[in-house]
Every structure is written in structure tokens, then in C-alpha cells.
Scaffold this motif. Sequence first.
Motif, PDB file in Angstrom:
ATOM      1  N   ASP A  18      10.207  -4.966  -4.339  1.00  0.00           N
ATOM      2  CA  ASP A  18       9.543  -4.324  -3.225  1.00  0.00           C
ATOM      3  C   ASP A  18       9.145  -5.156  -2.964  1.00  0.00           C
ATOM      4  O   ASP A  18       7.998  -6.129  -3.274  1.00  0.00           O
ATOM      5  CB  ASP A  18       8.911  -3.835  -3.873  1.00  0.00           C
ATOM      6  CG  ASP A  18       9.735  -3.269  -4.939  1.00  0.00           C
ATOM      7  OD1 ASP A  18      10.399  -2.110  -4.377  1.00  0.00           O
ATOM      8  OD2 ASP A  18      10.078  -3.129  -6.488  1.00  0.00           O
ATOM      9  N   LEU A  19       9.051  -4.757  -1.297  1.00  0.00           N
ATOM     10  CA  LEU A  19       8.013  -5.498   0.020  1.00  0.00           C
ATOM     11  C   LEU A  19       8.276  -5.056   1.133  1.00  0.00           C
ATOM     12  O   LEU A  19       8.049  -3.828   1.342  1.00  0.00           O
ATOM     13  CB  LEU A  19       9.199  -7.013   0.402  1.00  0.00           C
ATOM     14  CG  LEU A  19       8.522  -7.542   1.504  1.00  0.00           C
ATOM     15  CD1 LEU A  19       7.230  -8.377   1.245  1.00  0.00           C
ATOM     16  CD2 LEU A  19       9.425  -8.652   2.211  1.00  0.00           C
ATOM     17  N   GLY A  37       3.351  -7.666  -2.190  1.00  0.00           N
ATOM     18  CA  GLY A  37       4.404  -7.510  -3.020  1.00  0.00           C
ATOM     19  C   GLY A  37       4.024  -6.732  -3.829  1.00  0.00           C
ATOM     20  O   GLY A  37       2.625  -6.608  -4.023  1.00  0.00           O
ATOM     21  N   THR A  38       4.572  -5.190  -3.635  1.00  0.00           N
ATOM     22  CA  THR A  38       4.287  -4.136  -3.743  1.00  0.00           C
ATOM     23  C   THR A  38       4.355  -3.982  -5.806  1.00  0.00           C
ATOM     24  O   THR A  38       4.746  -2.579  -6.661  1.00  0.00           O
ATOM     25  CB  THR A  38       4.480  -3.013  -3.173  1.00  0.00           C
ATOM     26  OG1 THR A  38       6.277  -3.158  -3.309  1.00  0.00           O
ATOM     27  CG2 THR A  38       4.612  -2.867  -1.797  1.00  0.00           C
ATOM     28  N   MET A  39       5.129  -4.793  -5.842  1.00  0.00           N
ATOM     29  CA  MET A  39       5.275  -4.431  -7.773  1.00  0.00           C
ATOM     30  C   MET A  39       4.236  -5.171  -8.770  1.00  0.00           C
ATOM     31  O   MET A  39       4.783  -6.843  -8.278  1.00  0.00           O
ATOM     32  CB  MET A  39       6.928  -4.370  -7.577  1.00  0.00           C
ATOM     33  CG  MET A  39       7.154  -4.288  -9.752  1.00  0.00           C
ATOM     34  SD  MET A  39       8.629  -3.781  -9.537  1.00  0.00           S
ATOM     35  CE  MET A  39       9.915  -5.166  -8.930  1.00  0.00           C
TER      36      MET A  39
ATOM     37  N   ASP B  86       3.762  -0.486  -9.432  1.00  0.00           N
ATOM     38  CA  ASP B  86       5.066  -0.696  -8.662  1.00  0.00           C
ATOM     39  C   ASP B  86       4.782   0.775  -7.491  1.00  0.00           C
ATOM     40  O   ASP B  86       5.304   1.632  -8.183  1.00  0.00           O
ATOM     41  CB  ASP B  86       6.245  -0.335  -9.752  1.00  0.00           C
ATOM     42  CG  ASP B  86       7.127  -0.737  -9.056  1.00  0.00           C
ATOM     43  OD1 ASP B  86       7.438  -0.999  -7.825  1.00  0.00           O
ATOM     44  OD2 ASP B  86       8.083  -0.071  -9.696  1.00  0.00           O
ATOM     45  N   THR B  87       4.803   0.343  -6.351  1.00  0.00           N
ATOM     46  CA  THR B  87       4.162   1.483  -5.532  1.00  0.00           C
ATOM     47  C   THR B  87       5.577   1.364  -4.323  1.00  0.00           C
ATOM     48  O   THR B  87       6.433   0.748  -3.798  1.00  0.00           O
ATOM     49  CB  THR B  87       3.304   1.368  -4.496  1.00  0.00           C
ATOM     50  OG1 THR B  87       2.864   0.398  -4.446  1.00  0.00           O
ATOM     51  CG2 THR B  87       2.057   1.721  -5.369  1.00  0.00           C
ATOM     52  N   PHE B  88       5.792   2.763  -4.438  1.00  0.00           N
ATOM     53  CA  PHE B  88       6.791   3.110  -2.639  1.00  0.00           C
ATOM     54  C   PHE B  88       5.873   3.128  -1.468  1.00  0.00           C
ATOM     55  O   PHE B  88       5.683   4.683  -1.758  1.00  0.00           O
ATOM     56  CB  PHE B  88       7.999   3.215  -3.192  1.00  0.00           C
ATOM     57  CG  PHE B  88       8.823   3.927  -1.782  1.00  0.00           C
ATOM     58  CD1 PHE B  88       9.674   2.763  -1.297  1.00  0.00           C
ATOM     59  CD2 PHE B  88       8.840   4.587  -1.078  1.00  0.00           C
ATOM     60  CE1 PHE B  88      10.046   3.537  -0.173  1.00  0.00           C
ATOM     61  CE2 PHE B  88       9.463   5.087  -0.047  1.00  0.00           C
ATOM     62  CZ  PHE B  88      10.550   4.485   0.713  1.00  0.00           C
TER      63      PHE B  88
END
Lengths: 508, 311
Positions: A18-19, A37-39, B86-88
Motif C-alpha cells: 500500500d502506497l 507507506g500505509t501499512m 493498515d489503512t486505505f
Amino acid sequence: MSSETKKIDIPFNRVEGDLEVKVDVTDDTITDAWSCGTMYRGFEAMMTGRGPLDGLVITPRICGICSLTHLNAAAVALDRIAQVTLPDNAIRLRNVALMAETIQSDLRQAVLMYMADFTNHKAYQKHPLFKEAVARYQMLSGSSVVEVIRKTKRLIEIIAIIGGQWPHTSFMVPGGVTSIPYVPKLMQSRLIFNRFLEWYEKKVLGCTIARWQAVTTRKELAQWFEERPEHRDSEVGFFIRFAEKAGLDTYGRGNDHFLCFGNFPLPKDTAVTPRVPGTDQLTTPGFFRETEYLALDAASIKEDITCSWFEQKPVVSHPFDSVTRPYASGNMGKPYSWVKAPRYDGLPAETGPLAEAVMDRVPLFLDLIRNTGATALVRQLARITRPARLLPDMGTWIDELLAHHADPFYTPVKTIPDGQGAGMIQAARGALGHWVTIENSKISNYQVITPTAWNGSPRDGQNQPGPWESALKGTPVKDPDNPVEAGHVIRSFDPCMVCAVHIVKNEK
Amino acid sequence: MKTVYWLQGGGCGGDTYSLLSSDFMDVSELFTTLDLKLLWHPSLCSIDPAAHERLLTDIASGTTPLDILMVEGSIIFGPAGTGMFDTFRGRAKKELCHTLASHARYVVAVGTCAAFGGFGAGHAIEATGLQFTKKKKGGALGREFVSGSGMPVINLAGCPCHHDVIAGALMAVASDVPLELDRFQRPLEWYNTMVHQGCTRNEYHEYRVEESDFGEMGCLFFHMGCAGPLVPGPCNKLLWNRHSSKPRAGVPCFGCTSPDFPKSNPFFHTPNIEGIPLELPKGVNRAHYMVYKGMAAEAAPERLKKRSAKV
């Protein structure tokens, strides 16, 4: 035209993991960028307290697309700690498997991840090559997509023959490999290789590898183009034609520092020669700063966490001394990423196929960089043509394995002594390092720095942006709802966030 | 036409790359033949961010039906249950998972991380599987969860899951063929035999000719930490990438289809008492096994003791 600065958040797909990138856009051009980096996955900390060999099983699981590369880095770190000399066959088997993994990655990245953006309707419906791009790169149905899935799947069979399966095997162990394939299987590997080579030359290059290697300047590249229709219609030819018309040769320039850890150690008895005489591996380790080639000095590598969601004092340290403790502060303050900022001698550095080409003094890429700088086009061209530099040596090593199949493939290592070792190699995406400390027969510290941590790093304590943050500056964004150009730049670095994100220590 | 959404949580993408090795049909052919529309896959889709947002809204409102939800990677709850590791687009991905699952006709956990939590379970990221956390039922969607079809989560265990299992499960759910599940919700079709079945080292196991260092050509179960006789899976039956398996190449099976993978004890080593592994092949009586293996070792043929077989 308005000169107002717009802030855009861009989530990226076709990135492993995830980026999200935040950019400022003024007058349809990116003026600043922050890569996030979102994770957070916490792998390194999982290793603490485990058995000395456990990195061989756990670290491949950091990344599904370059699992062997992590395995190799983990095995090399243990080879160093055990101070063991590998038999030639072990080196050949490790190298052949790694090359197969690297080549599948290069082609899947190019066709499934990179050129897929050429089918972006909103951005490219008026591009003269749009229809052909769709016919080639439409997801799951384009002619090139289908071919690449089929051909890379076959190439990977060589890894299964050597190591049992792909992804996620653990056939590299300190001292060598767990078994040697018997002769008919090695011959099958040779035939799989031959077929792949034939396809790569015909469809990807449109010419023989020898003809491609003779292209040493930008001018000769133009001549190569005019020489035969096969050159223009190949994946390389089509890529260049589409990319030039889309302007990919005009933006995406990084900070022009290139880092390479070197790769593919040479067996004692081999016909393969190093790219740059005097090193004991095929691809060359080193650091390139402006115009200067410097020998790789592992002590110059530091991690800076000023802008990362981690807790650590001091904020800058060598990976042997680093710890990885998450500390999420939300969107307040300086930190904005789960990726740390590795620096070489205090400088951000770009790594990957282009860095390898620079370090190996490949004339075409030195000339391209002199002319246009390291643009998105040049970086991506280095990736899709890297197999041309690896395939001939891969074939030589398979032949040598057949000739020497009765020789040893493993030097017994009874126990792993306490100590420290680093496994520094080149992954498909660039420099990868595992820094391992064994104490009382257990892993006491394990630190991984991945290529994406180098390329996609956030800012550091000196406020220096990471390579792709720099490369985004000056990139045009015609449609903020569809910022395909930013995608071209970031994807030219082949981002892999599952690798880059760090792993936590279990504090319980 | 049926729709598929492939969600990636805390994982490495290994199951996606495994699926690309599907051989009976290539991935692309598989989707065409089954008449499946891939709405979203993080690696195999090229829709732009705005279109993805619209798609998620349409699934949530029921405007776009979701037939099959494939989840790869664990569901991350850390830190402190927030899911913010852990995001979206600033939201915890676990919420997205919940929304999608509540609209799906089938929910398939692809790989051990999605099924049981895998590497992040019991660690600071607080990873869970969709309906289990390791052996404990519950997980991100809860014990009672059933998808639109009435099925609970279908767990395709493995790290990564075998390519033919992913493809096979897709064929089954796309055609509404019922899958019988074991107590960890793994389809018996692929998880009712041990990894041991089909291993080329079986004869060594039979006569207890043991490997104690790499490359000796023997059974890896007694010393090298092989879990082949302990865990279910099709690795040696279906083979990987058409050719081999880890044990065939001298690499012990690490038991990656088990809910408690990875165990905390060191890999490449079999915990044992006087040479007899603590964990015995599934369903075996310890006393009987010890007698049988003692006799088998005595009866071992010379050709095996000389390790002359090419395995």
C-alpha cells in the motif's frame, strides 16, 4: 491558468502493498511530494529470539515477488557468520534461481504493472498508439499480458526444479543449497531457458541480444529503430514509441545518486566474467555520486527515522544498531510514513536496474543519462532490457551445472556460531540488505533494508526527500483525478511497499 | 457474469504470484472461461483512484453485486484494535473488509494469513484471519459469519496457497459447486491428505532412514523439522510449478497450511524425545509408532541405508 497550489492524495495500485503519495500541484505541475507507506507489518521483530536459521523461512514471506532474493540475503548473512566457503555448484544454483526470479519480475513489472497505464482511457484515448496499447496491455486479456503470464510462469519452473517451489521456498542454506537437481531436470531447465531466451529476443527485444548489446548510444538507438520493423514492434520498441510521445523522457529525474550492492558471486571455476574487472561478482557494487564512482562501504549505510512513525534514539543509526518500534502519531508532526529513510554517506540514493546499469558502466545508459538525465523512460528501459544482460550468463551457469553435476553442492555447517553478518545483494528492485546478529544461539537483532526503502524513503533529518519524492517534482499532472503521470514516475522505480514497510518487535 | 473483488490486507502478495502459475488454465483464460469479471485486484487492475472509490460505494449500496470476495493477507487490528497499521485513504482496511464481506455471496481467504492470521497473529500488528485467529474461531468477521451463499469463509490455507487450489476454488464458487470443509474450514478436496502423500522420500520415512544434515537424501521428518506427515495439503500430490515440492528438493515442509503456522520453535529442527518426534503423524498411536519404526529401521534395505535413491 491559476497558480493556486492544489494538494492531491494519490493512492497507488499495482504496487505490492500500500502506497499513498501526497503532492502539491501548481500550474499543472507537481511542486512537492510526500511518499507514505500505509501499512506496517513488523517482520524484523518477529525474528528476535528465534532460531538462527529462521530468517531463511520467515524473510522470504516479506515479499511474494522476490521471496528468493530475501532468502538469498538471509543465507548470505548466515554464510558470513559461519565463515563458510560455498561449493561452486551451490553458487551456480543460487545464481540461476535468482536470475530467473529477477527476470520474471522485470517482465511482469514492465508489462503487467508499467505498460498497463498506457491503457488509461481518460489520459491516453487521443494518443496515436492508444488502440494498440489496449490490444497489448489490457489487464488479463491484452496479447502481451497473456504472453508474459505464460512465459514467466515457464521460466519460474527452473526455480521449482532447483528449489522445490516458487514463491516461498527455503532451499538456500548456510553452506550452500539443500539438493542438486538430477541430470534430466537440469536438461529440462536448459530447454525451458532456451525457449524463454528465444521468446525474449523475438518479442521483447525484436532482435538478438548481441544486436541489442551493440546499441551503445542514443544515436545508435535511433538507428536501431529504423533498421527493422521488428525492432519497432517489439515490447521495447513499442514502449519507447509510446513513452516518448507521452513525454516520459522529459520528467521523473531522481537525485542522480546511484547505489548498488552487487550480485551473483562468481564460482571459482567459471566462464562467466564480471562486468567490471576486479570484482568477484557479476554485477558491480558501489555508489555513484554526480560523476564519481565510489567503492561500496557498508559502514556508510545509516537509517534515519526523523519522518517515519518509529521510536528510536538516536534517530540515525547503522542497521546493526537499529531497532524498529512503531510509534504512530497520526498525521501530526513530522512523521508521515511507515518507511524508514536509509541514507548512504548521508545522501538519499536511487537503486534498481538503472543503478546497476550505471555501476556496470553500460554505455547506452551512461549516454542516455548524459543526454536526458535519469527520466522515467530511461529507468524503465533499464528494467525491461536488464534480462538481456543476465540471460547469457544464466545459460552458461546452467551448462556448467550439467558439466559438473556430480560435484558437491553443500559444505556442512554444523552450527551457526554467535556473531554478526550482513547479506547485501541486488534484488530485482535494487539494493537489499539483511543485517543479522546471533547471540546465545538465537537471533537477537534482524534488520532489513529493502530497495523500496531507498527509493521510496521519506525525508530525513536534513529534510532531504527520498529519490521518488525528488523525481515527482516537475512532473506534469494534466488531470488531478487521474494523475497517471505520477504513476509513471513512481512505477519506474518499481515500488514494493510490502517490502518497504517494517515489522514490529513484540513488546509483550 | 459473476464479479470478483480481490482485497489485499497484511500480506506479501505471494498468493497472487502463486495464482499466476496456475497451469490447467492461465489466470486470464480462467477468468474468461468462468465468465468472471475482476472488479478490482491490487496488482491486476488499471482503474483509476476515482473509479475505485465509485466501485466501493456501489458495492456498499448494493448497486454492484459482489459474487466472490477473495482476501489475501491478514486483517490488521493494531495498534490497540484501531487497524491504523493498515489503512486505505486514512481508514482502517479492516472496515473495508467488513463492508465487502457483508455484501459478498462467497468469501474466500486465500493463504494462511487471510485464513488464520499467519505471521502477524500474536504480534504487535494484532493480525487475525477472516474467521479464525490461529486455531481459535472468531477472527475479523466473527464466528457466526456466513456469506450470502450461506457458506462460512472458505479457507485456502498455505503460505502461499497452491496455485491449483486457488484456481480450483474459484472454479467451484463460480459454479456454485458445494465445497465440504474441515473444522478449520479448509476444503477437503485439497486438505484431506497430508503433505507427506506423494513425497518421493516416503520410502525413507517408511524404513526410518533419516536425514540429519542437508543433502543426505533421507526422510526429513525425524530431525530436519519436516511437517509433511503432520499437516494437510496437496504440495506433493499436485506439485508446484509443474515440477516439484519443497521436500522433494530437500527442504522440509514447514507446515504452512496449519492454523498455528508459523510455530515459535525453530525451523529445520524436529523437537523430539530420544529421536522420536514429539508430534507424530496425524492419528498415530505413540506406542505403536515407536514399535513400528523400531522394526522398520531394523528392516531397512541396504540400498536405502546407502542413500542411493535419487530423490
